[in-house]
Scaffold this motif. Structure first.
Motif, PDB file in Angstrom:
ATOM      1  N   THR A  18       0.845  -1.185   0.000  1.00  0.00           N
ATOM      2  CA  THR A  18       0.000   0.000   0.000  1.00  0.00           C
ATOM      3  C   THR A  18       0.883   1.238   0.000  1.00  0.00           C
ATOM      4  OG1 THR A  18      -0.098   0.265   2.404  1.00  0.00           O
ATOM      5  CG2 THR A  18      -1.648  -1.304   1.415  1.00  0.00           C
ATOM      6  N   TYR A  40      -5.934  -0.229  -9.749  1.00  0.00           N
ATOM      7  CA  TYR A  40      -5.909  -0.400  -8.298  1.00  0.00           C
ATOM      8  C   TYR A  40      -6.957  -1.425  -7.884  1.00  0.00           C
ATOM      9  CZ  TYR A  40      -3.062   3.833  -8.049  1.00  0.00           C
ATOM     10  OH  TYR A  40      -2.064   4.753  -8.205  1.00  0.00           O
ATOM     11  N   ILE A  96      -8.455  -1.469   2.297  1.00  0.00           N
ATOM     12  CA  ILE A  96      -7.055  -1.341   1.923  1.00  0.00           C
ATOM     13  C   ILE A  96      -6.969  -1.203   0.413  1.00  0.00           C
ATOM     14  CG2 ILE A  96      -4.797  -2.472   1.892  1.00  0.00           C
ATOM     15  CD1 ILE A  96      -5.637  -3.974   4.418  1.00  0.00           C
ATOM     16  N   THR A  97      -6.225  -0.219  -0.050  1.00  0.00           N
ATOM     17  CA  THR A  97      -6.078   0.013  -1.487  1.00  0.00           C
ATOM     18  C   THR A  97      -4.670  -0.379  -1.930  1.00  0.00           C
ATOM     19  OG1 THR A  97      -7.705   1.799  -1.483  1.00  0.00           O
ATOM     20  CG2 THR A  97      -6.170   1.713  -3.337  1.00  0.00           C
ATOM     21  N   VAL A  98      -4.611  -1.184  -2.983  1.00  0.00           N
ATOM     22  CA  VAL A  98      -3.345  -1.736  -3.465  1.00  0.00           C
ATOM     23  C   VAL A  98      -3.156  -1.372  -4.933  1.00  0.00           C
ATOM     24  CG1 VAL A  98      -1.975  -3.840  -3.682  1.00  0.00           C
ATOM     25  CG2 VAL A  98      -3.706  -3.665  -1.885  1.00  0.00           C
TER      26      VAL A  98
END
Length: 250
Positions: free
Chosen positions: A149, A170, A181-183
């Motif tokens: 992240t 993303y 949660i952003t990946v």
């Protein structure tokens, strides 16, 4: 110049890696070769390598037996292993590099290029910890996945992932505890990782954990009600495969 050590008990594998390293001798110097865990520990402590090529199986022990002897790991590790689906999955889940034997030259070069580009080693110990956890706990519900992240590396229990939602390049993870949660990876990447662990991509934008499906409502494609109370459409072209998957899951 980066310093490298090879730890492997098979001479032909040592020879293969040594030969491949010769083509990168302008950036990597082979400073040691160990064929036992005991000798490897001594070599690492005395030579302080930047890169370790570590065989998974060394005589009657494993490379993990070696790593457990260090409280902190501050060098790159490239595992070498014969094909084992479970082990390969564990490497992918922990975001650690590995090479399958017999080692392909192109794959080797890609691994070396990744090493050259890496700017920080701060997460190596955490990655190894997750890898060992996954290998020692073969129950998929206990597995953890490493995701990068904007704040760094985060380790998530797979069993706590309710769903993943695509946002172009993303992916947003929605967890059981309501966290998001952003990946910076595509949903396709996680589909490949998670599809064998009770996840199904019901729509181009949605990958769901079937354990959190509360209800399926019929329709042209229909939609599912998830445990976090979200309604997600099922793509028409994925409907039959999804219903078949549901019937074998519950």
């Amino acid at each position: 110049m980066l310093k490298a050590i090879i730890i492997d008990d098979e001479q032909h594998c040592v020879d293969r890696i040594s030969k491949l390293l010769c083509k990168h001798n302008n950036t990597i110097d082979l400073v040691g070769i160990s064929t036992t865990i005991e000798d490897a520990k001594t070599s690492i402590e005395s030579m302080l390598p930047d890169v370790i090529f570590l065989d998974v199986h060394i005589h009657d022990k494993t490379g993990f037996d070696l790593l457990k002897q260090f409280s902190n790991i501050d060098c790159e590790i490239i595992f070498t292993t014969a094909y084992d689906r479970y082990a390969v999955d564990a490497f992918k889940f922990s975001a650690l590099d590995y090479l399958l034997k017999p080692i392909d030259e192109n794959e080797f070069c890609l691994a070396i290029e990744k090493i050259k580009k890496k700017a920080s080693l701060k997460d190596i110990s955490k990655k190894v910890e997750v890898l060992i956890h996954n290998l020692e706990n073969k129950n998929q519900l206990l597995r953890k996945i490493a995701v990068s992240t904007s704040e760094g590396l985060t380790f998530v229990e797979v069993a706590n992932i309710v769903r993943c939602q695509s946002d172009i390049n993303y992916t947003h993870f929605f967890l059981k505890d309501k966290r998001k949660i952003t990946v910076a990876k595509t949903i396709k990447h996680f589909e490949n990782l998670l599809e064998q662990h009770n996840f199904f991509r019901i729509h181009k934008s949605h990958l769901i954990n079937l354990s959190f499906v509360e209800k399926y409502l019929k329709g042209k494609g229909g939609y599912v009600l998830m445990s976090d109370k979200t309604h997600i459409d099922v793509a028409v072209r994925r409907k039959d495969a999804f219903l078949k998957k549901l019937s074998t899951t519950f």
